[in-house]
Design a protein around this motif. Structure first.
Motif, PDB file in Angstrom:
ATOM      1  N   PRO A 140      -5.136   6.879  -6.196  1.00 52.60           N
ATOM      2  CA  PRO A 140      -6.189   6.562  -5.117  1.00 52.60           C
ATOM      3  C   PRO A 140      -6.926   5.736  -4.649  1.00 52.60           C
ATOM      4  O   PRO A 140      -6.806   4.596  -3.723  1.00 52.60           O
ATOM      5  CB  PRO A 140      -6.973   8.027  -4.230  1.00 52.60           C
ATOM      6  N   MET A 141      -7.166   5.672  -6.103  1.00 53.61           N
ATOM      7  CA  MET A 141      -8.778   4.130  -5.978  1.00 53.61           C
ATOM      8  C   MET A 141      -8.289   2.837  -5.932  1.00 53.61           C
ATOM      9  O   MET A 141      -8.815   1.776  -4.771  1.00 53.61           O
ATOM     10  CB  MET A 141      -9.606   4.531  -7.174  1.00 53.61           C
ATOM     11  N   VAL A 142      -6.714   2.463  -6.373  1.00 55.31           N
ATOM     12  CA  VAL A 142      -6.398   1.245  -6.565  1.00 55.31           C
ATOM     13  C   VAL A 142      -5.708   1.141  -5.040  1.00 55.31           C
ATOM     14  O   VAL A 142      -5.655   0.094  -4.371  1.00 55.31           O
ATOM     15  CB  VAL A 142      -4.930   1.621  -7.035  1.00 55.31           C
ATOM     16  N   LEU A 149      -9.935 -13.159   0.911  1.00 53.26           N
ATOM     17  CA  LEU A 149      -9.240 -11.962   0.697  1.00 53.26           C
ATOM     18  C   LEU A 149      -8.182 -11.126   0.775  1.00 53.26           C
ATOM     19  O   LEU A 149      -7.891 -10.560  -0.354  1.00 53.26           O
ATOM     20  CB  LEU A 149     -10.687 -11.057   1.728  1.00 53.26           C
ATOM     21  N   THR A 150      -7.189 -11.497   2.452  1.00 50.63           N
ATOM     22  CA  THR A 150      -5.868 -11.399   1.608  1.00 50.63           C
ATOM     23  C   THR A 150      -5.392 -11.575   0.394  1.00 50.63           C
ATOM     24  O   THR A 150      -5.012 -10.646  -0.069  1.00 50.63           O
ATOM     25  CB  THR A 150      -5.860 -12.203   2.922  1.00 50.63           C
ATOM     26  N   TRP A 151      -5.652 -12.909  -0.098  1.00 48.59           N
ATOM     27  CA  TRP A 151      -4.966 -13.136  -1.045  1.00 48.59           C
ATOM     28  C   TRP A 151      -4.515 -12.376  -2.341  1.00 48.59           C
ATOM     29  O   TRP A 151      -4.394 -11.590  -3.043  1.00 48.59           O
ATOM     30  CB  TRP A 151      -5.056 -14.344  -1.918  1.00 48.59           C
ATOM     31  N   LEU A 152      -6.555 -12.060  -2.482  1.00 48.05           N
ATOM     32  CA  LEU A 152      -6.571 -11.498  -3.199  1.00 48.05           C
ATOM     33  C   LEU A 152      -6.150  -9.743  -3.050  1.00 48.05           C
ATOM     34  O   LEU A 152      -5.882  -9.273  -4.253  1.00 48.05           O
ATOM     35  CB  LEU A 152      -8.609 -10.928  -3.243  1.00 48.05           C
ATOM     36  N   ALA A 153      -5.989  -9.658  -1.929  1.00 44.04           N
ATOM     37  CA  ALA A 153      -5.464  -8.038  -1.690  1.00 44.04           C
ATOM     38  C   ALA A 153      -3.838  -8.149  -2.593  1.00 44.04           C
ATOM     39  O   ALA A 153      -3.553  -7.123  -3.033  1.00 44.04           O
ATOM     40  CB  ALA A 153      -5.199  -7.656  -0.161  1.00 44.04           C
ATOM     41  N   ALA A 176      -0.558  -4.434  -9.389  1.00 42.66           N
ATOM     42  CA  ALA A 176       0.063  -2.479  -9.590  1.00 42.66           C
ATOM     43  C   ALA A 176       0.834  -2.431  -9.809  1.00 42.66           C
ATOM     44  O   ALA A 176       1.053  -1.681 -10.165  1.00 42.66           O
ATOM     45  CB  ALA A 176      -1.502  -2.324  -8.207  1.00 42.66           C
ATOM     46  N   LEU A 177       1.534  -2.578  -8.659  1.00 44.19           N
ATOM     47  CA  LEU A 177       2.693  -2.372  -8.124  1.00 44.19           C
ATOM     48  C   LEU A 177       3.981  -2.807  -9.731  1.00 44.19           C
ATOM     49  O   LEU A 177       4.617  -2.208 -10.157  1.00 44.19           O
ATOM     50  CB  LEU A 177       4.020  -2.842  -6.962  1.00 44.19           C
ATOM     51  N   ILE A 178       3.761  -3.952 -10.280  1.00 46.56           N
ATOM     52  CA  ILE A 178       4.667  -4.067 -11.129  1.00 46.56           C
ATOM     53  C   ILE A 178       3.724  -2.936 -11.883  1.00 46.56           C
ATOM     54  O   ILE A 178       5.001  -2.535 -13.500  1.00 46.56           O
ATOM     55  CB  ILE A 178       4.083  -6.007 -11.714  1.00 46.56           C
ATOM     56  N   PHE A 179       2.838  -2.758 -12.499  1.00 43.20           N
ATOM     57  CA  PHE A 179       1.985  -1.917 -13.535  1.00 43.20           C
ATOM     58  C   PHE A 179       2.618  -0.849 -13.303  1.00 43.20           C
ATOM     59  O   PHE A 179       3.602   0.159 -14.240  1.00 43.20           O
ATOM     60  CB  PHE A 179       0.485  -1.924 -13.527  1.00 43.20           C
ATOM     61  N   TYR A 180       2.826  -0.168 -12.254  1.00 44.83           N
ATOM     62  CA  TYR A 180       3.634   1.026 -12.236  1.00 44.83           C
ATOM     63  C   TYR A 180       4.618   0.812 -11.601  1.00 44.83           C
ATOM     64  O   TYR A 180       5.753   2.233 -12.068  1.00 44.83           O
ATOM     65  CB  TYR A 180       3.216   1.513 -10.802  1.00 44.83           C
ATOM     66  N   ILE A 188       0.623  -0.934   0.184  1.00 44.34           N
ATOM     67  CA  ILE A 188      -0.400  -0.292  -0.236  1.00 44.34           C
ATOM     68  C   ILE A 188       0.405   0.912  -0.417  1.00 44.34           C
ATOM     69  O   ILE A 188       0.751   2.032  -0.818  1.00 44.34           O
ATOM     70  CB  ILE A 188      -0.668  -0.261   1.293  1.00 44.34           C
ATOM     71  N   ALA A 189       2.129   1.189   0.624  1.00 40.52           N
ATOM     72  CA  ALA A 189       2.912   2.462   0.999  1.00 40.52           C
ATOM     73  C   ALA A 189       3.674   2.388  -0.079  1.00 40.52           C
ATOM     74  O   ALA A 189       3.722   3.772  -0.765  1.00 40.52           O
ATOM     75  CB  ALA A 189       3.989   2.062   2.117  1.00 40.52           C
ATOM     76  N   VAL A 190       3.876   1.890  -0.711  1.00 37.52           N
ATOM     77  CA  VAL A 190       4.817   2.017  -1.961  1.00 37.52           C
ATOM     78  C   VAL A 190       4.045   2.013  -3.232  1.00 37.52           C
ATOM     79  O   VAL A 190       4.067   3.342  -4.162  1.00 37.52           O
ATOM     80  CB  VAL A 190       5.740   1.143  -3.140  1.00 37.52           C
ATOM     81  N   LEU A 191       2.568   1.670  -3.708  1.00 33.74           N
ATOM     82  CA  LEU A 191       1.579   2.256  -4.113  1.00 33.74           C
ATOM     83  C   LEU A 191       1.755   3.703  -4.254  1.00 33.74           C
ATOM     84  O   LEU A 191       1.092   4.345  -5.482  1.00 33.74           O
ATOM     85  CB  LEU A 191       0.057   0.946  -4.542  1.00 33.74           C
ATOM     86  N   ALA A 192       1.246   3.812  -2.833  1.00 37.05           N
ATOM     87  CA  ALA A 192       1.187   5.590  -2.931  1.00 37.05           C
ATOM     88  C   ALA A 192       2.515   5.799  -3.032  1.00 37.05           C
ATOM     89  O   ALA A 192       2.274   6.872  -4.657  1.00 37.05           O
ATOM     90  CB  ALA A 192       0.626   5.729  -1.194  1.00 37.05           C
ATOM     91  N   MET A 193       3.124   5.625  -2.959  1.00 31.35           N
ATOM     92  CA  MET A 193       5.166   6.325  -3.194  1.00 31.35           C
ATOM     93  C   MET A 193       4.793   6.229  -4.947  1.00 31.35           C
ATOM     94  O   MET A 193       5.662   7.372  -5.334  1.00 31.35           O
ATOM     95  CB  MET A 193       5.848   5.575  -2.822  1.00 31.35           C
ATOM     96  N   ALA A 194       4.455   5.652  -5.754  1.00 26.44           N
ATOM     97  CA  ALA A 194       4.633   5.047  -7.018  1.00 26.44           C
ATOM     98  C   ALA A 194       3.410   6.001  -7.892  1.00 26.44           C
ATOM     99  O   ALA A 194       4.029   5.680  -8.838  1.00 26.44           O
ATOM    100  CB  ALA A 194       4.528   3.818  -7.047  1.00 26.44           C
ATOM    101  N   GLY A 195       3.149   6.509  -7.543  1.00 20.39           N
ATOM    102  CA  GLY A 195       1.977   7.491  -7.800  1.00 20.39           C
ATOM    103  C   GLY A 195       0.816   6.574  -8.195  1.00 20.39           C
ATOM    104  O   GLY A 195      -0.031   7.555  -9.521  1.00 20.39           O
TER     105      GLY A 195
END
Length: 133
Positions: free
Chosen positions: A78-80, A115-119, A126-130, A68-75
């Motif tokens: 917010p919905m993701v 749900l945890t695995w889905l997250a 998403a991290l790979i995409f960004y 979650i933190a790296v997603l935010a740092m990678a831009g």
């Protein structure tokens, strides 16, 4: 410098997960006091379940919060960040409730694991995409 909307989203989910971990920890302490157990679970099912609910959360939540933190740092939008955080929190809550009600298999425990695995999948993809410029 102002924080980005994604950083605010990450802060929300990190805060909520920290509160979840605190609540699960308090439930372990409560069972320890009730049964006068200082170490281990003394083969008391309620204490063992509380210990495992907390332990399982501490096994899965940190990696999710890093995502979650790296997603935010990678831009990431917010919905993701929100979708990843909500899915992880729903999974951890469902799993903890299911485990606290029964030491055996349950619908909530299974749903929580899924749900945890889905997250993890959502966050990882998403991290790979960004990460790709």
């Amino acid at each position: 410098m102002d924080a980005t909307p994604s950083a605010h989203a990450a802060a929300l989910w990190v805060g909520l997960h920290l509160i979840l971990l605190l609540v699960l920890s308090v439930l372990v302490v409560r069972q320890r006091r009730r049964h006068r157990v200082l170490l281990g679970d003394a083969d008391i099912p309620q204490l063992a379940q509380a210990v495992r609910a907390f332990g399982n959360a501490t096994e899965y939540v940190p990696a999710g919060l890093v995502a979650i933190a790296v997603l935010a740092m990678a831009g990431a939008p917010p919905m993701v960040v929100h979708l990843t955080g909500l899915t992880l929190l729903a999974g951890r809550l469902a799993h903890a409730v299911g485990l606290s009600r029964s030491g055996g298999a349950s619908v909530l425990r299974s749903a929580g694991a899924i749900l945890t695995w889905l997250a993890y999948i959502l966050g990882g993809v998403a991290l790979i995409f960004y990460a790709i410029p």
